[in-house]
Write a protein that holds these residues in place. Structure first.
Motif, PDB file in Angstrom:
ATOM      1  N   LEU A  24       0.853  -1.384  -0.366  1.00 29.87           N
ATOM      2  CA  LEU A  24      -0.159   0.126  -0.117  1.00 29.87           C
ATOM      3  C   LEU A  24       0.709   1.467   0.171  1.00 29.87           C
ATOM      4  CD1 LEU A  24      -2.921  -0.635   2.884  1.00 29.87           C
ATOM      5  CD2 LEU A  24      -2.715  -1.109   0.517  1.00 29.87           C
ATOM      6  N   SER A  28      -2.524   5.204  -2.995  1.00 33.26           N
ATOM      7  CA  SER A  28      -2.762   4.298  -3.910  1.00 33.26           C
ATOM      8  C   SER A  28      -4.213   3.893  -3.350  1.00 33.26           C
ATOM      9  CB  SER A  28      -2.149   2.842  -3.211  1.00 33.26           C
ATOM     10  OG  SER A  28      -2.031   2.535  -1.857  1.00 33.26           O
ATOM     11  N   HIS A  30      -7.374   0.522  -3.155  1.00 32.24           N
ATOM     12  CA  HIS A  30      -7.497  -0.447  -3.496  1.00 32.24           C
ATOM     13  C   HIS A  30      -9.270  -1.653  -3.146  1.00 32.24           C
ATOM     14  CE1 HIS A  30      -2.886  -0.574  -3.061  1.00 32.24           C
ATOM     15  NE2 HIS A  30      -3.029  -1.850  -4.677  1.00 32.24           N
ATOM     16  N   CYS A  47      -3.127  -6.355   7.870  1.00 27.27           N
ATOM     17  CA  CYS A  47      -2.116  -5.105   7.257  1.00 27.27           C
ATOM     18  C   CYS A  47      -2.197  -4.020   8.465  1.00 27.27           C
ATOM     19  CB  CYS A  47      -3.246  -4.298   6.271  1.00 27.27           C
ATOM     20  SG  CYS A  47      -3.257  -5.420   4.697  1.00 27.27           S
ATOM     21  N   VAL A 156      -3.095   5.705   5.932  1.00 25.14           N
ATOM     22  CA  VAL A 156      -3.606   5.246   5.361  1.00 25.14           C
ATOM     23  C   VAL A 156      -4.969   5.122   5.752  1.00 25.14           C
ATOM     24  CG1 VAL A 156      -3.583   3.031   5.448  1.00 25.14           C
ATOM     25  CG2 VAL A 156      -1.417   3.384   5.600  1.00 25.14           C
ATOM     26  N   ASN A 182      -7.736  10.292  -0.410  1.00 24.49           N
ATOM     27  CA  ASN A 182      -6.718   9.976  -1.378  1.00 24.49           C
ATOM     28  C   ASN A 182      -5.890  10.896  -2.322  1.00 24.49           C
ATOM     29  OD1 ASN A 182      -6.874   8.249  -4.364  1.00 24.49           O
ATOM     30  ND2 ASN A 182      -5.593   7.198  -2.833  1.00 24.49           N
ATOM     31  N   ALA A 187      -3.141   6.494   1.688  1.00 26.55           N
ATOM     32  CA  ALA A 187      -3.418   4.915   1.077  1.00 26.55           C
ATOM     33  C   ALA A 187      -5.339   5.013   1.736  1.00 26.55           C
ATOM     34  CB  ALA A 187      -2.640   4.474   0.636  1.00 26.55           C
ATOM     35  N   LEU A 189      -7.518   0.835   1.139  1.00 27.69           N
ATOM     36  CA  LEU A 189      -8.140   0.042   1.249  1.00 27.69           C
ATOM     37  C   LEU A 189      -9.237  -0.746   1.637  1.00 27.69           C
ATOM     38  CD1 LEU A 189      -7.431  -2.933   0.509  1.00 27.69           C
ATOM     39  CD2 LEU A 189      -5.955  -3.350   2.973  1.00 27.69           C
TER      40      LEU A 189
END
Lengths: 224, 302
Positions: A24, A28, A30, A47, A156, A182, A187, A189
């Motif tokens: 990550l 990014s 995801h 994670c 994140v 973002n 990041a 996810l």
């Protein structure tokens, strides 16, 4: 920021997945999909260091989680905003205090006044600020969990089915917030079954969709 | 030391937000308060018993060490001469402040409880008693016995050693038992508070999990529990000590009139200053017990 290298994870019974790698990077975005029981939640927990892999390595900002001191893990978690599937809260505290909890445990509770009103307004929970989590609906709890995850402006954001209990309009608002974060370099996810959410995100930002199936992590097809 | 004071001060000052992170748990709160109060009450009694035994040991030791008795058994016609010779020996013995032969009335008074008031002392071979009071570090009993054997053959010196030693030893043991009771009370307090803290930590496993997930360090989580239990122990022990002090003050008999080990239980003068130490000591025990329990529990739950 978060890197999984050749990771395997086994429960008592058998291996959930193996040979899994993922990085990550800043900025990014995801999505993680896959059938129920494939191990999406486990992967997310790896994670943010809630689980350690049975083999391979998970590194948070270059430091492996295996053998990481608990205080070190706590400090790393302050850099990760997590929306849990079951939206865990402190039920004896009002919503406002729950959302501000990451600031409180970091010794920055005084900053809550600056962020909390706007954040609660954004997720539509301003009038519920004094209510306790058990008094909220599933959707309201999910929105509160997202507000708590982003109040520290983490590097994140990891979300496990963040739109599972909310309507389309609210899910789009939450997605807009995540896209905005973002674009600021965070990041993101997200584990989800909501294909419409993935399509909406793709329309706004460069998204990579991963599919966890048959113990392997694969890039999802172009239809996603 | 500086760090310990800083820790204590920051603990007392607290962090209102951190405290609120842990919900109040009624059962463990009541258990801690009750335990601390009961143990402090018992500590007050044990302390007063220990101090009373200590006072008694000192008094017995002092009183018996400063007095002794010379008994002269001799035929009636030699009694006056031997008594005078003995008094002369005693007068010239270093370490003796005074020596006085008991009068017939005083000997009669000593024997009355056993033989009644009509005892004909003249008709009985009653030995003559000489009361000796020592001064300073006392006299050389062995040397005095040797002199008496040479100059007053019928004299027997009783320096109360055979009385004093077992009494002082018994009082010393009683004082030791009181101290042991205080140590056991402290250990029991630690054990009870550890159990209460473990119960509270187990009951709040979900709270701990949420706090960890949002980045709380172990010290933050532990502090919320430690502060709570320390303050509860402090307030419980303060109440227990206060009640204990009142009960001890109301005990019959008194320290002032000497009394026995039972009627002499209580505090005298500066001894009362021991009591304010009990609540902070209980708080310190609770602090250590809760911190240990929290560390072990957080280790297990990681």
């Amino acid at each position: 920021m978060i890197e999984l290298r050749d990771v395997a994870y086994s429960y008592g019974g058998g291996e959930l997945f193996s040979g899994l790698s993922l990085a990550l990077a800043p900025g990014s975005f995801h999505f993680l999909t896959g059938p129920s029981g494939a191990g999406k939640t486990t992967l997310l927990k790896l994670c943010y260091g809630d689980l350690v892999p049975t083999s391979g390595e998970v590194a948070l900002w270059g430091e492996p989680t295996t053998g990481m001191a608990r205080d070190g893990l706590a400090l790393n978690r302050r850099r990760i905003g997590v929306v849990h599937q079951d939206c865990q809260f402190l039920d004896h505290l009002p919503l406002g205090d729950n959302v501000a909890l990451p600031l409180t445990v970091a010794g920055r509770h005084h900053e809550a006044a600056a962020y909390l009103p706007d954040l609660l307004a954004w997720v539509g929970l301003t009038r519920h600020v004094d209510r306790r989590p058990p008094e909220l609906s599933g959707g309201e709890r999910q929105r509160a969990a997202l507000a708590r995850a982003v109040i520290m402006s983490p590097e994140v954001i990891i979300a496990d089915e963040p739109t599972g209990n909310i309507d389309w309009e609210m899910s789009q608002r939450l997605l807009a917030l995540l896209v905005e974060l973002n674009r600021m370099g965070k990041a993101v996810l997200i584990a989800t079954h909501d294909l419409n959410l993935i399509r909406s995100a793709k329309a706004q930002v460069a998204v990579r969709t991963l599919r966890l199936k048959d113990r392997q992590l694969l890039a999802a097809g172009a239809d996603l | 030391m500086k760090r310990a004071i800083w820790t204590a001060l920051s603990l007392l000052a607290g962090d209102a937000q951190a405290d609120r992170s842990v919900p109040p748990t009624g059962f463990t709160a009541r258990l801690t308060l009750f335990t601390a109060a009961a143990m402090a009450l018992l500590a007050v009694f044990a302390l007063s018993l220990s101090l009373a035994a200590g006072r008694l040991a000192v008094r017995w030791s002092d009183e018996l060490a400063q007095t002794s008795t010379l008994r002269i058994s001799a035929p009636a016609e030699q009694m006056a001469a031997q008594t005078a010779a003995a008094l002369e020996v005693l007068r010239t013995t270093p370490g003796i402040a005074s020596a006085r032969a008991l009068t017939e009335e005083e000997e009669q008074a000593l024997l009355t409880p056993w033989f009644g008031p009509d005892l004909p002392l003249d008709a009985l071979p009653i030995p003559r008693l000489i009361e000796i009071e020592a001064e300073g570090r006392g006299y050389d009993a062995t040397g005095l016995r040797a002199r008496l054997q040479a100059e007053v053959p019928g004299a027997v010196l009783d320096d109360h050693t055979r009385w004093r030693e077992p009494l002082v030893a018994a009082a010393g043991k009683l004082r030791g038992l009181g101290a042991l009771a205080i140590v056991l009370i402290g250990a029991s307090t630690a054990a009870m508070i550890t159990l209460a803290a473990q119960s509270a930590l187990s009951a709040n496993a979900q709270v701990i999990r949420v706090l960890r997930l949002v980045g709380a360090r172990d010290a933050y989580i532990a502090r919320a529990f430690v502060r709570r239990f320390t303050l509860r122990a402090l307030s419980g022990a303060a109440a227990g000590t206060f009640i204990g002090a009142i009960l001890v003050a109301l005990l019959p008999g008194g320290v002032q009139d000497g009394g026995s080990v039972l009627t002499g239980i209580g505090f005298s003068g500066a001894e009362w200053l021991w009591l304010p130490l009990i609540p902070p000591l209980a708080a310190a025990v609770a602090f250590a017990a809760t911190r240990g329990a929290a560390r072990r529990m957080l280790e297990r739950q990681s």
